[in-house]
Design an enzyme around this catalytic site. Structure first.
Site, PDB file in Angstrom:
ATOM      1  N   LYS A 112     -46.265  55.861  20.725  1.00 48.53           N
ATOM      2  CA  LYS A 112     -46.382  54.415  20.905  1.00 48.53           C
ATOM      3  C   LYS A 112     -47.011  53.737  19.684  1.00 48.53           C
ATOM      4  CE  LYS A 112     -45.539  54.405  25.652  1.00 48.53           C
ATOM      5  NZ  LYS A 112     -45.547  55.795  26.016  1.00 48.53           N
TER       6      LYS A 112
HETATM    7  C1  LIG Z   1     -44.606  56.367  26.883  1.00 48.75           C
HETATM    8  C2  LIG Z   1     -44.452  57.833  26.812  1.00 48.75           C
HETATM    9  C3  LIG Z   1     -43.264  58.470  27.190  1.00 48.75           C
HETATM   10  C4  LIG Z   1     -42.085  57.717  27.764  1.00 48.75           C
HETATM   11  O1  LIG Z   1     -41.505  56.842  26.839  1.00 48.75           O
HETATM   12  P1  LIG Z   1     -40.517  55.667  27.322  1.00 48.75           P
HETATM   13  O2  LIG Z   1     -40.207  54.891  26.109  1.00 48.75           O
HETATM   14  O3  LIG Z   1     -41.303  54.884  28.342  1.00 48.75           O
HETATM   15  O4  LIG Z   1     -39.335  56.310  27.947  1.00 48.75           O
HETATM   16  C5  LIG Z   1     -43.170  59.833  27.024  1.00 48.75           C
HETATM   17  N1  LIG Z   1     -44.212  60.554  26.553  1.00 48.75           N
HETATM   18  C6  LIG Z   1     -45.371  59.978  26.190  1.00 48.75           C
HETATM   19  C7  LIG Z   1     -46.479  60.831  25.689  1.00 48.75           C
HETATM   20  C8  LIG Z   1     -45.546  58.603  26.295  1.00 48.75           C
HETATM   21  O5  LIG Z   1     -46.704  58.039  25.936  1.00 48.75           O
END
Ligand SMILES: *Cc1c(COP(=O)(O)O)cnc(C)c1O
Length: 463
Positions: A112
Site C-alpha cells: 500500500k
Molecule cells: C491490502 C492488502 C491486500 C489486498 O489488496 P487489494 O488491493 O485490496 O486486493 C493483500 N495483502 C496485503 C498485505 C494487503 O495489505
C-alpha cells in the site's frame, strides 16, 4: 484525461479532482474515459530504467493537465525516497519460472505504500495550489490505515482519521497507526469489524452536508490514483523478465481487487499478460463469483491473512463496468441489488468477459501455513500469510512454460504470529523500524455509530 463514474451519474472529472474526491457522488468509482496504450517499442524502452523513471512514463498519460511533468517527477522521487530497497520493487526467484515481486520495502512494510506515499505528495501539490484543506477519513483492516498515516502525517493541509476494527489488527499494524505523534493524525479503534468501518465510511461520504463541511476526501483503494500508482510495478517486473518480447502471468493476493485491477490496466495499456490470477483466502467471494457467476456475500471469517478478509470487494465494480461494455445503468442496478439483497448474478456475456481476463483460486488456512513452511525450506524466503496465499494459488494454476510473478504484498514481520506458527521462526522488523514497540500509543475507542464519529471528526480536525 477525463474520468467517469461506473454508475454514470456523477460529474466527469480531471485526474486531480477525481483523486481528491475518491468515491464518486453517485456511489460509483472513477475510471479513465479511455485507457492510454504504450507501443511495444515504448515498453521495450523501459528496460534498464530506474523505478521512478518507469513510474513517470507509465503514469504520465493518465494525469493529463492535472500535474506538470516537473510536479509529477518530484512527487514520484519524494514518494519512493524512504523505501528500504534501491530497486523499490525487487524480484526474487522462487523456482524455475516462478518469481516473487517484493512490494514490502516501503515505510509500513506493505504494498500500500507504493500508492499512498505517492498520493500524499500529489494531494499536497493539488491542495497548496488551490489553497484548500481536506479531511481524510479512511477505513482499514490494517495496512491501508498505517500507509495513509505514514503518507499524510504532518502535512499542512490535511487531517487524517483512520477507522480500524478494535482488537482485529496485528500489534505491528496498530502501533504503526497509534505511534505517530503529529497532531493531524487520529487513530480510531471502532467497536465493530472491518465491514462496519467501511460501512460508516461510506455513510460519511453519503452525508453530503458533512462531506462538504469538513472537505472529506477518501484514500481507500477505490481512489483511482492508488490503482494507477500500482500499475507501475507490473511494468517494472515484467520488463525486467523480458517483456514485451514474452508474456508474463501474475498472481495477486486479493481483497478489495485494487491491486489486481492495476494489473488489468497494465494489460489494457499493452503489457503482454497471459494470466491474471486472483488469489483468495477462505473469504472467497471473488473466487466463487468467477466460478459460478453469482456474487454473494456470506459474512467474514477472520483468517491469518487479515488484509484479505473482506465481504464485499469494492474495486470489482470497475472490472464489472468493463465486462458490461461500460454500461453504467446495468452496473448501478447490480450494485443496488447487492445492497438490498446481499447478492447479484453476473450476466453471461459479462461473466465470459471477466473470465477472459481473470482466473482465480482459493486456499485454506492450512495450505497457507504449509506454503510458508515449504518456501522457507526450499528457498530461504519467509513469506507473509498474504503472499503465501498468492504463492500457493500460483503453484496450483501456473503454466510452467510462462513466467509467473506472484506479488508479495507484506513483509513477514507484519504478521509474526502466523509466520512463527508455520515456520518456527519469528521474523524481525527491519532495523529502521526497531523502535516501534517502545514509542507511546495514542488512539480513541469509539462506538459503531455515525453521529458519534462525525462529531469526533468535526471537533478534532484543524479549522
Ligand atoms: C491490502 C492488502 C491486500 C489486498 O489488496 P487489494 O488491493 O485490496 O486486493 C493483500 N495483502 C496485503 C498485505 C494487503 O495489505
Amino acid at each position: 484525461m477525463r474520468y467517469v463514474s461506473t454508475r454514470g451519474q456523477a460529474p466527469v472529472l480531471e485526474f486531480d479532482a477525481a483523486m481528491l474526491t475518491g468515491l464518486a457522488r453517485d456511489g460509483g468509482l472513477y475510471v479513465p474515459e479511455t485507457v492510454p496504450e504504450l507501443a511495444p517499442a515504448e515498453i521495450a524502452a523501459l528496460s534498464g530504467l530506474g523505478y521512478e523513471e518507469t513510474a513517470l512514463r507509465v503514469m504520465r498519460p493518465f494525469t493529463g493537465a492535472a500535474f506538470t511533468e516537473t510536479e509529477l517527477t518530484r512527487a514520484i522521487e519524494t514518494a519512493y525516497r524512504g523505501f528500504g530497497h534501491a530497486a523499490r520493487a525487487p524480484l526474487v526467484q522462487l523456482a524455475a519460472n516462478h518469481f516473487l515481486l517484493e512490494l514490502f520495502h516501503g515505510p509500513t512494510l506493505a504494498f500500500k505504500d507504493f500508492a499512498m506515499q505517492l498520493i500524499g505528495q500529489l494531494f499536497q501539490i493539488a491542495l497548496a495550489r488551490e489553497g484548500r484543506r481536506i479531511t481524510i477519513v479512511g477505513a482499514t483492516s490494517g495496512d491501508t490505515g498505517s500507509a495513509a498515516i505514514e503518507a499524510f502525517r504532518g502535512l499542512d493541509n490535511v487531517d487524517v482519521f483512520i477507522l480500524f476494527p478494535e482488537g482485529r489488527v496485528s500489534d505491528v499494524q496498530r502501533r504503526q497507526m497509534t505511534t505517530p505523534s503529529e497532531a493531524n493524525v487520529h487513530a480510531i479503534a471502532l467497536q465493530g469489524d472491518f465491514d462496519d468501518c467501511q460501512a460508516r465510511l461510506k455513510d460519511m461520504f453519503n452525508d453530503f452536508a458533512f462531506r462538504d463541511a469538513v472537505g472529506l476526501a477518501g484514500v481507500n483503494s477505490i481512489n483511482w490514483a492508488r490503482v494507477l500508482a500500482q500499475v507501475v510495478y507490473y511494468f517494472t517486473s515484467a520488463v525486467s523478465l523480458g517483456a514485451p518480447d514474452r508474456a508474463m502471468s501474475f498472481t495477486v493476493p486479493t481483497g478489495n481487487f485494487g491491486d489486481i485491477f492495476a494489473g488489468y490496466i497494465a494489460k489494457r495499456m499493452g503489457l503482454p499478460v497471459a494470466d491474471l490470477v486472483v488469489a483468495t483466502n477462505q473469504n472467497d467471494i471473488l473466487h466463487r463469483c468467477l466460478t459460478t457467476g453469482r456474487y454473494e456475500t456470506r459474512g467474514v471469517t477472520p483468517s491469518i491473512s487479515p488484509s484479505m478478509d473482506i465481504q464485499v470487494s469494492s474495486n470489482f465494480e470497475r472490472a464489472l463496468f468493463d465486462a458490461y461494455g461500460r454500461d453504467s445503468a446495468t452496473v448501478a442496478d447490480a450494485m443496488e441489488e447487492l445492497k438490498a439483497t446481499g447478492r447479484f448474478a453476473v450476466g453471461d456475456n459479462a461473466l465470459s468477459g471477466l473470465r477472459a481476463n481473470f482466473r482465480s483460486g482459493r486456499v485454506s488456512e492450512d495450505e497457507t501455513l504449509a506454503a510458508i513452511a515449504r518456501y522457507r525450506t526450499a528457498t530461504g524466503e519467509l513469506l507473509c500469510p498474504h503472499s503465501a496465499v498468492g504463492v500457493a494459488v500460483a503453484d496450483r494454476l501456473r503454466d510452467p512454460a510462462t513466467p509467473m510473478i506472484t506479488l508479495a504484498t507484506a513483509h513477514p514481520a507484519k504478521f509474526p504470529d502466523a509466520v512463527e506458527r508455520a515456520a518456527g521462526i519469528r521474523p524481525a522488523l527491519p532495523p529502521r523500524m526497531a523502535n516501534l514497540f517502545s514509542l507511546p500509543e495514542r488512539m480513541t475507542v469509539l462506538p459503531n455509530d455515525l453521529a458519534t464519529l462525525e462529531r469526533f471528526v468535526q471537533e478534532r480536525r484543524r479549522q
